[in-house]
Design a protein around this motif. Structure first.
Motif, short mmCIF file in Angstrom:
data_model
loop_
_atom_site.label_atom_id
_atom_site.label_comp_id
_atom_site.label_asym_id
_atom_site.label_seq_id
_atom_site.Cartn_x
_atom_site.Cartn_y
_atom_site.Cartn_z
N LYS A 14 -4.46 -8.73 -1.21
CA LYS A 14 -4.01 -7.91 -1.80
C LYS A 14 -3.65 -6.47 -2.08
CE LYS A 14 -3.28 -10.93 -5.47
NZ LYS A 14 -4.35 -11.93 -6.32
N THR A 15 -4.86 -5.64 -2.03
CA THR A 15 -4.03 -4.63 -1.91
C THR A 15 -3.09 -3.66 -0.45
OG1 THR A 15 -6.52 -4.39 -2.13
CG2 THR A 15 -5.04 -1.47 -1.58
N ILE A 16 -3.95 -4.41 0.03
CA ILE A 16 -2.44 -4.06 1.68
C ILE A 16 -1.47 -4.94 0.99
CG2 ILE A 16 -2.09 -4.82 4.44
CD1 ILE A 16 -4.61 -3.01 4.46
N GLU A 17 -1.08 -5.48 0.53
CA GLU A 17 0.40 -6.25 0.23
C GLU A 17 1.06 -5.58 -0.68
OE1 GLU A 17 1.41 -10.35 -1.44
OE2 GLU A 17 0.30 -10.55 -0.28
N TYR A 18 0.45 -4.97 -1.40
CA TYR A 18 0.63 -3.73 -2.82
C TYR A 18 0.87 -2.97 -2.58
CZ TYR A 18 -1.22 -6.96 -6.60
OH TYR A 18 -0.91 -7.80 -7.72
N GLN A 19 0.64 -2.39 -1.06
CA GLN A 19 0.73 -0.87 -0.43
C GLN A 19 1.99 -1.49 -0.01
OE1 GLN A 19 -2.38 0.08 1.91
NE2 GLN A 19 -3.23 1.17 0.23
N SER A 20 1.64 -1.96 1.14
CA SER A 20 3.96 -3.06 1.98
C SER A 20 4.82 -2.56 0.63
CB SER A 20 3.49 -3.60 2.75
OG SER A 20 3.67 -4.73 2.41
N ILE A 21 4.67 -3.44 -0.56
CA ILE A 21 5.80 -4.12 -1.31
C ILE A 21 6.42 -2.33 -1.49
CG2 ILE A 21 6.08 -4.29 -3.89
CD1 ILE A 21 4.51 -7.02 -2.99
N ARG A 23 5.61 0.50 -0.67
CA ARG A 23 6.46 1.40 0.44
C ARG A 23 7.98 0.74 1.07
NH1 ARG A 23 4.50 3.69 5.42
NH2 ARG A 23 6.99 3.07 6.32
N ARG A 24 8.31 -0.68 0.54
CA ARG A 24 9.45 -0.70 0.89
C ARG A 24 9.78 -0.34 -0.21
NH1 ARG A 24 7.59 -6.19 2.46
NH2 ARG A 24 8.43 -7.33 1.07
N LEU A 25 9.50 -0.58 -1.91
CA LEU A 25 10.17 0.12 -2.43
C LEU A 25 10.83 1.08 -3.32
CD1 LEU A 25 8.04 -1.82 -6.10
CD2 LEU A 25 10.71 -1.58 -5.12
N LEU A 26 9.58 2.30 -2.42
CA LEU A 26 9.77 3.67 -2.50
C LEU A 26 10.44 3.85 -1.62
CD1 LEU A 26 8.46 6.79 -3.11
CD2 LEU A 26 6.69 6.33 -0.91
N GLU A 27 10.50 2.88 -0.10
CA GLU A 27 11.95 3.57 0.72
C GLU A 27 13.16 2.69 0.45
OE1 GLU A 27 10.87 1.47 4.89
OE2 GLU A 27 12.95 1.43 5.00
N SER A 28 13.54 1.61 -0.27
CA SER A 28 15.12 1.77 -0.68
C SER A 28 15.40 2.80 -1.79
CB SER A 28 15.19 0.44 -1.59
OG SER A 28 14.25 0.41 -2.51
N ALA A 29 14.37 3.29 -2.65
CA ALA A 29 14.27 4.26 -3.68
C ALA A 29 14.84 5.73 -3.24
CB ALA A 29 12.85 5.14 -4.74
N PHE A 30 14.46 6.25 -2.13
CA PHE A 30 14.34 6.88 -1.46
C PHE A 30 16.67 7.10 -0.38
CE2 PHE A 30 14.03 9.84 2.23
CZ PHE A 30 13.61 11.34 2.08
N ARG A 31 16.61 5.42 0.24
CA ARG A 31 17.86 5.52 0.43
C ARG A 31 18.61 6.24 -0.49
NH1 ARG A 31 17.79 3.62 5.87
NH2 ARG A 31 16.05 2.56 6.34
N ILE A 32 18.81 5.01 -2.25
CA ILE A 32 19.27 6.00 -3.05
C ILE A 32 19.32 7.43 -3.42
CG2 ILE A 32 19.81 5.01 -4.97
CD1 ILE A 32 18.51 2.37 -4.87
N ALA A 33 17.74 7.67 -3.74
CA ALA A 33 17.52 9.55 -3.92
C ALA A 33 18.78 10.00 -3.49
CB ALA A 33 16.85 9.65 -3.74
N LEU A 34 18.65 9.57 -1.56
CA LEU A 34 20.11 10.36 -0.52
C LEU A 34 21.17 10.37 -1.67
CD1 LEU A 34 18.43 9.83 2.88
CD2 LEU A 34 18.60 12.13 1.74
N LYS A 35 21.51 9.30 -1.10
CA LYS A 35 23.46 9.12 -1.08
C LYS A 35 23.18 9.55 -2.34
CE LYS A 35 24.33 4.36 0.03
NZ LYS A 35 24.21 3.14 -0.88
#
Ligand code: C2E
Ligand code: CA
Ligand code: CA
Ligand code: CA
Length: 278
Positions: A14-21, A23-35
């Motif tokens: 579960k922990t691993i799963e949460y971590q990858s979620i 990460r994905r949230l962070l990555e999409s937030a990052f793309r928005i942040a750049l824009k």
């Protein structure tokens, strides 16, 4: 600690799963942040230890997230490197730093050198030198007022690195080795490198005033730098005693909270003004 039970296994997954979620949230937030331009730069003054004059500043990126507030680079640079997003972010950082440095020059603040951190991933981009040239042309900053800071990890692939560094210096941009002394076999290869400055890592500065070994390492770095014609700067100076000891050992330049924390644009301008009148 009990391990190996079924529950532990599920919990672990579960922990691993949460971590990858996460990460994905962070990555999409990052793309928005750049824009949406949620990134900004702070500037930390670099000081001549003898004269106390400002010689330049290091640009340090921050992420101003609408809900989470200010996020430090330690929390997102490695993600940006892993995802490749460091390429567009790094380009924006270079552009914004050069633009700001030129604006300050035009305002009559001395001709300060701006130091910008560049990640290995950016150097691997075959277009890097071309982009650098374009940014300097667009911002009209003279190349000698730009320095890029690279960590020692860049020099793992030494052959490739040398040729890209030669390109960068042919443009007229200076090159500094960040966190110097923390990597491997640093001393044996630096004489072959097309570089200008060694930046002594904060870990040696921290206890230089109380620890003979740190002092000996600092002394050795300065000795080598002097004998092959490199400049030396120390980072992480928090105390007067550290500045004094560095100066005694022959280190001419430094930066750290003792002089100033990284500052937003207005605060940096105020810091400069105060220096000019006193
Ligand atoms: P760095 O390049 O070694 O930067 C020095 C870090 O130490 C900065 O943290 C700075 O705010 C902090 N610092 C400065 N003076 C002192 C001091 O006296 N005491 C202490 N304890 N710390 C001090 P920051 O801004 O959180 O940056 C952390 C790292 O993130 C940087 O380490 C650099 O590796 C990376 N980074 C920051 N900005 C950029 C950027 O624009 N591009 C890239 N690629 N990496 C960046
Ligand atoms: Ca740096
Ligand atoms: Ca550093
Ligand atoms: Ca560091």
């Amino acid at each position: 600690v009990k391990t190996g039970t079924k529950n532990d296994y599920l919990f672990f997954n579960k922990t691993i799963e949460y971590q990858s979620i996460e990460r994905r949230l962070l990555e999409s937030a990052f793309r928005i942040a750049l824009k949406e331009k949620q990134f900004y730069l702070e500037y930390q003054p670099k000081i001549n230890l003898k004269s106390d004059q400002i010689i330049g500043m290091e640009a340090l990126v921050r992420w101003n997230h609408p809900d989470l507030g200010t996020i430090p680079p330690g929390k997102f640079i490695s993600l940006a490197e892993e995802t490749g997003l460091i390429i567009p972010l790094g380009e924006w950082i270079l552009y914004e730093g050069c633009r700001q440095a030129k604006e300050w020059q035009d305002k009559g603040l001395d001709n300060l050198v701006i130091s910008i951190n560049v990640s290995v991933r950016q150097l691997e981009d075959p277009e890097f030198a071309k982009k650098l040239t374009q940014i300097l042309e667009e911002t009209k900053l003279a190349p000698e007022f730009l320095e890029i800071e690279l960590t020692e990890s860049v020099f793992a692939d030494i052959q490739n690195t040398i040729s890209i560094l030669q390109e960068i210096r042919a443009i007229g941009v200076q090159v500094s080795v960040d966190d110097f002394g923390t990597g491997y076999s640093s001393l044996s290869y630096i004489k072959h490198l097309p570089i200008d400055t060694l930046k002594i890592d904060a870990s040696f500065v921290r206890d230089i005033h109380v620890n003979e070994e740190s002092r000996a390492i600092v002394r050795a770095i300065i000795h080598i730098a002097n004998s092959i014609g490199l400049k030396v700067i120390a980072e992480g100076i928090e105390l007067q005693d550290q500045a004094t000891e560095l100066s005694i050992e022959g280190c001419r330049f430094g930066q750290g909270y003792y002089y100033s924390r990284p500052l937003k644009i207005e605060a940096f301008e105020q810091f400069m003004q105060k220096r000019l009148v006193t």
